[in-house]
Design an enzyme around this catalytic site. Structure first.
Site, PDB file in Angstrom:
ATOM      1  N   GLY A 164      -6.849  -0.778   2.442  1.00 15.95           N
ATOM      2  CA  GLY A 164      -5.405  -0.661   2.671  1.00 15.95           C
ATOM      3  C   GLY A 164      -5.045   0.055   3.969  1.00 15.95           C
ATOM      4  O   GLY A 164      -3.916   0.479   4.155  1.00 15.95           O
ATOM      5  N   LYS A 211       5.906   1.884  12.772  1.00 13.35           N
ATOM      6  CA  LYS A 211       5.773   2.302  14.193  1.00 13.35           C
ATOM      7  C   LYS A 211       6.129   1.208  15.176  1.00 13.35           C
ATOM      8  O   LYS A 211       6.716   1.474  16.235  1.00 13.35           O
ATOM      9  CB  LYS A 211       4.370   2.837  14.505  1.00 13.35           C
ATOM     10  CG  LYS A 211       3.205   2.048  13.930  1.00 13.35           C
ATOM     11  CD  LYS A 211       2.949   2.511  12.538  1.00 13.35           C
ATOM     12  CE  LYS A 211       2.274   1.530  11.658  1.00 13.35           C
ATOM     13  NZ  LYS A 211       0.893   1.844  11.386  1.00 13.35           N
ATOM     14  N   THR A 246       0.832  -1.211   0.000  1.00 17.25           N
ATOM     15  CA  THR A 246       0.000   0.000   0.000  1.00 17.25           C
ATOM     16  C   THR A 246       0.864   1.257   0.000  1.00 17.25           C
ATOM     17  O   THR A 246       0.728   2.129  -0.858  1.00 17.25           O
ATOM     18  CB  THR A 246      -0.922  -0.010   1.249  1.00 17.25           C
ATOM     19  OG1 THR A 246      -1.701  -1.203   1.215  1.00 17.25           O
ATOM     20  CG2 THR A 246      -1.821   1.203   1.281  1.00 17.25           C
ATOM     21  N   VAL A 247       1.767   1.374   0.959  1.00 18.65           N
ATOM     22  CA  VAL A 247       2.537   2.624   1.109  1.00 18.65           C
ATOM     23  C   VAL A 247       3.581   2.752  -0.003  1.00 18.65           C
ATOM     24  O   VAL A 247       3.726   3.822  -0.617  1.00 18.65           O
ATOM     25  CB  VAL A 247       3.191   2.716   2.507  1.00 18.65           C
ATOM     26  CG1 VAL A 247       3.901   4.051   2.665  1.00 18.65           C
ATOM     27  CG2 VAL A 247       2.165   2.525   3.612  1.00 18.65           C
ATOM     28  N   LYS A 307       2.308   4.293  18.398  1.00 12.57           N
ATOM     29  CA  LYS A 307       2.363   5.686  17.947  1.00 12.57           C
ATOM     30  C   LYS A 307       2.413   6.640  19.138  1.00 12.57           C
ATOM     31  O   LYS A 307       3.161   7.625  19.133  1.00 12.57           O
ATOM     32  CB  LYS A 307       1.150   5.991  17.072  1.00 12.57           C
ATOM     33  CG  LYS A 307       1.184   5.239  15.742  1.00 12.57           C
ATOM     34  CD  LYS A 307      -0.169   5.291  15.057  1.00 12.57           C
ATOM     35  CE  LYS A 307      -0.137   4.596  13.704  1.00 12.57           C
ATOM     36  NZ  LYS A 307      -1.483   4.401  13.152  1.00 12.57           N
TER      37      LYS A 307
HETATM   38  P1  NAP Z   1       1.698  -3.988   2.800  1.00 11.86           P
HETATM   39  O1  NAP Z   1       0.666  -3.462   1.886  1.00 11.86           O
HETATM   40  O2  NAP Z   1       1.466  -5.305   3.459  1.00 11.86           O
HETATM   41  O3  NAP Z   1       3.081  -4.043   1.992  1.00 11.86           O
HETATM   42  C1  NAP Z   1       4.240  -4.612   2.501  1.00 11.86           C
HETATM   43  C2  NAP Z   1       5.247  -4.734   1.368  1.00 11.86           C
HETATM   44  O4  NAP Z   1       6.473  -5.208   1.897  1.00 11.86           O
HETATM   45  C3  NAP Z   1       4.831  -5.700   0.262  1.00 11.86           C
HETATM   46  O5  NAP Z   1       5.236  -5.218  -0.990  1.00 11.86           O
HETATM   47  C4  NAP Z   1       5.596  -6.977   0.584  1.00 11.86           C
HETATM   48  O6  NAP Z   1       5.934  -7.728  -0.545  1.00 11.86           O
HETATM   49  C5  NAP Z   1       6.858  -6.408   1.210  1.00 11.86           C
HETATM   50  N1  NAP Z   1       7.429  -7.293   2.232  1.00 11.86           N
HETATM   51  C6  NAP Z   1       6.904  -7.618   3.432  1.00 11.86           C
HETATM   52  N2  NAP Z   1       7.725  -8.457   4.077  1.00 11.86           N
HETATM   53  C7  NAP Z   1       8.776  -8.687   3.261  1.00 11.86           C
HETATM   54  C8  NAP Z   1       9.958  -9.467   3.357  1.00 11.86           C
HETATM   55  N3  NAP Z   1      10.209 -10.215   4.431  1.00 11.86           N
HETATM   56  N4  NAP Z   1      10.810  -9.452   2.323  1.00 11.86           N
HETATM   57  C9  NAP Z   1      10.579  -8.718   1.223  1.00 11.86           C
HETATM   58  N5  NAP Z   1       9.479  -7.938   1.078  1.00 11.86           N
HETATM   59  C10 NAP Z   1       8.593  -7.933   2.084  1.00 11.86           C
HETATM   60  O7  NAP Z   1       1.998  -2.972   3.969  1.00 11.86           O
HETATM   61  P2  NAP Z   1       1.678  -1.400   4.007  1.00 11.86           P
HETATM   62  O8  NAP Z   1       0.271  -1.200   4.378  1.00 11.86           O
HETATM   63  O9  NAP Z   1       2.222  -0.761   2.802  1.00 11.86           O
HETATM   64  O10 NAP Z   1       2.533  -0.978   5.303  1.00 11.86           O
HETATM   65  C11 NAP Z   1       3.919  -0.934   5.274  1.00 11.86           C
HETATM   66  C12 NAP Z   1       4.439  -0.244   6.532  1.00 11.86           C
HETATM   67  O11 NAP Z   1       3.912   1.068   6.598  1.00 11.86           O
HETATM   68  C13 NAP Z   1       4.049  -0.914   7.838  1.00 11.86           C
HETATM   69  O12 NAP Z   1       5.081  -0.725   8.768  1.00 11.86           O
HETATM   70  C14 NAP Z   1       2.819  -0.140   8.272  1.00 11.86           C
HETATM   71  O13 NAP Z   1       2.634  -0.166   9.664  1.00 11.86           O
HETATM   72  C15 NAP Z   1       3.202   1.248   7.815  1.00 11.86           C
HETATM   73  N6  NAP Z   1       2.085   2.144   7.575  1.00 11.86           N
HETATM   74  C16 NAP Z   1       1.039   1.734   6.807  1.00 11.86           C
HETATM   75  C17 NAP Z   1       0.032   2.609   6.546  1.00 11.86           C
HETATM   76  C18 NAP Z   1      -1.171   2.212   5.712  1.00 11.86           C
HETATM   77  O14 NAP Z   1      -2.113   3.000   5.629  1.00 11.86           O
HETATM   78  N7  NAP Z   1      -1.167   1.065   5.089  1.00 11.86           N
HETATM   79  C19 NAP Z   1       0.051   3.906   7.080  1.00 11.86           C
HETATM   80  C20 NAP Z   1       1.155   4.296   7.852  1.00 11.86           C
HETATM   81  C21 NAP Z   1       2.167   3.400   8.089  1.00 11.86           C
HETATM   82  P3  NAP Z   1       4.809  -8.404  -1.484  1.00 11.86           P
HETATM   83  O15 NAP Z   1       4.064  -7.252  -2.106  1.00 11.86           O
HETATM   84  O16 NAP Z   1       5.550  -9.197  -2.491  1.00 11.86           O
HETATM   85  O17 NAP Z   1       3.956  -9.215  -0.571  1.00 11.86           O
HETATM   86  N1  HSE Z   2      -2.917   0.430  10.350  1.00 14.41           N
HETATM   87  C1  HSE Z   2      -2.626   1.793  10.617  1.00 14.41           C
HETATM   88  C2  HSE Z   2      -3.893   2.532  10.932  1.00 14.41           C
HETATM   89  C3  HSE Z   2      -1.936   2.414   9.434  1.00 14.41           C
HETATM   90  O1  HSE Z   2      -4.965   2.015  10.606  1.00 14.41           O
HETATM   91  O2  HSE Z   2      -3.836   3.616  11.512  1.00 14.41           O
HETATM   92  C4  HSE Z   2      -1.483   3.828   9.690  1.00 14.41           C
HETATM   93  O3  HSE Z   2      -0.435   3.850  10.621  1.00 14.41           O
END
Ligand code: NAP
Ligand code: HSE
Length: 438
Positions: free
Chosen positions: A190, A108, A16-17, A208
């Protein structure tokens, strides 16, 4: 156009990010170049699988399963960690910092658990470790605390810090969907973590809150310092009662420091509709900082999702381009005593819903017809259902531990306890609040 310098970024993660970062850098390329003086190029992205369909068009050679392709590339100056979880993200960030690469992370959990070590390494290596996206999505709260409140002593931070749980609670209240349905929607949008337990049980908000508290206060707190309750037990019926009490339910994170003691808690609360946080809905987060010189500052914005989070990541990249040297950071610690004193449970008003496995009228009401709660506080029963198996009370003047103790003595099957925030007078006539069977 004058020629610009190029800066190469390596992404650890293209979910997602990561997708949001690639899309936004492409969409606003010339604007970012104009603002920073650099053409920011993502050179490669680490993923787990090549089979997944990506939501952004990328050349297959752009993706790699080998972290060293990014970590060992001398052209890559900035590593953006958006993969999540503790390992292997921790090892990769450590490696990147030791190789004198700047790091931007949205993680976080990792920062709450290992931030101190990583910040020390970054400082020793003379590079930057930035994490604006780790707290409250697109809201610039980290930088505000780091760089904008030098003249202030912060006394409290209060807010809605998890987008997923706020989305779920809003959907339950306004669209009358179940918890499970709302969680599924949040995952599809997401917003949720890979394991949404972190969102719905309050861990994500606690990470957080801890990150913010460790920046705002002269404290080095740990997760064990945060009193945490999640939202997974809340059901639509709790919203019916909340509505009748002119309230709503929100997962609130609160950190306070009085110069000696620190208090940290994340818990769902019954909020009066007049509370500013009561109208912060859906994926929005809100954070209010109280400080001695400036007074109150409130920030509201999208707390999760592809683009708001990408915005925060790119702001960190821009900050590195502006100031690649780590700034001096002050830090002192308050001891455990200060936390224990600060975390003393305050007496207040609580909404309590209990579900019994068998009828136990006597146990709840007591021999003299008063509720068991009245041994410690004032209480009024405001509803019942399922032939008396579900009972709902308002309890005033007790503390959380006393209420939990009573619930456990009564051997209830299930209970929901929501602290009430604000002024509340216990109603004299309980009938006024009595609902039909739930
Ligand atoms: P996500 O959609 O699950 O994406 C994770 C990505 O990392 C995927 O591309 C995955 O690969 C890759 N990945 C995970 N483990 C891996 C490993 N061991 N080796 C290689 N690649 C790996 O997660 P996300 O929502 O983007 O969140 C990512 C981070 O940002 C997290 O720490 C989350 O807490 C933080 N965050 C998220 C949001 C939000 O709104 N989603 C907001 C703020 C912060 P594949 O695609 O091949 O599976
Ligand atoms: N899973 C987290 C939330 C992503 O819903 O706030 C943003 O940090």
């Amino acid at each position: 156009m004058e020629s610009k310098k190029e800066i190469y970024v390596g992404l650890l993660g293209l979910g997602t990010v990561g997708t949001g970062v690639v899309k936004s850098l492409l969409a606003n390329e010339s604007h970012i170049t104009h603002q920073t003086g650099y053409r920011v190029r993502v050179k490669a992205a680490l993923v787990q699988t090549f089979e997944k369909e990506r939501r952004v068009a990328v050349n297959p050679s752009f993706m790699t399963k080998d972290p060293s392709v990014i970590l060992r590339d001398p052209e890559i100056d900035i590593v953006v960690e958006v993969m999540g979880g503790v390992e292997p993200a921790l090892s990769y960030i450590r490696q990147a910092l030791l190789l004198r690469k700047h790091v931007v992370t949205a993680n976080k959990e990792l920062l709450a658990k290992h931030g101190e070590e990583l910040m020390r390494i970054a400082k020793e290596m003379g590079v930057r470790l930035l994490y604006e996206a780790s707290v409250a999505g697109g809201i610039p709260i980290v930088r505000t605390l780091q760089a904008y409140l030098t003249a202030n002593r912060v006394s409290s931070i209060r807010g809605i810090l998890n987008g997923t749980s706020n989305y779920i609670l809003t959907q339950m209240q306004l669209e009358h969907v179940t918890f499970t349905e709302a969680l599924l929607e949040a995952q599809q949008l997401g917003y949720a973590e890979a394991d949404p337990t972190s969102d719905v049980e309050g861990y994500d908000a606690a990470y957080k809150l801890l990150i913010l508290a460790n920046m705002a206060f002269p404290v080095r707190a740990e997760m064990a310092f945060v009193r945490r309750i999640g939202i997974s037990k809340i059901s639509p019926i709790d919203f019916e009662y909340a509505t009748r009490l002119n309230c709503t339910i929100k997962l609130i994170g609160e950190a306070s420091y009085d110069g000696e003691c620190v208090h940290l808690e994340v818990t769902p609360k019954l909020l009066s509709r007049t509370d500013a946080l009561a109208t912060v809905n859906d994926v929005f987060n809100a954070v209010t900082i109280s400080a001695d010189v400036v007074g109150e500052l409130t920030f509201i914005g999208r707390g999760a999702g592809e683009m708001p989070t990408a915005s925060a990541v790119i702001e960190d990249i821009a900050e590195i381009l502006r100031s690649p040297k780590p700034p001096l950071v002050r830090q002192q610690e308050i001891g455990m005593d200060g936390w224990i004193k600060g975390n003393a449970i305050k007496q207040g008003m609580y909404y309590v819903r209990m579900q019994f496995s068998h009828l136990c009228q006597d146990q709840v009401l007591g021999v003299d017809g008063k509720t068991r709660f009245e041994s410690v506080a004032s209480a009024v029963e405001i509803g019942s259902g399922e032939g008396g198996l579900t009972r709902v009370f308002l309890v005033a003047g007790a503390d959380l531990e006393q209420i939990v103790h009573i619930a456990e003595c009564l051997q209830v099957k299930f209970y929901v306890i929501l602290p009430y925030e604000g002024e509340f007078v216990l109603p004299e006539h309980s009938e006024f609040f009595t609902l039909p069977a739930v």
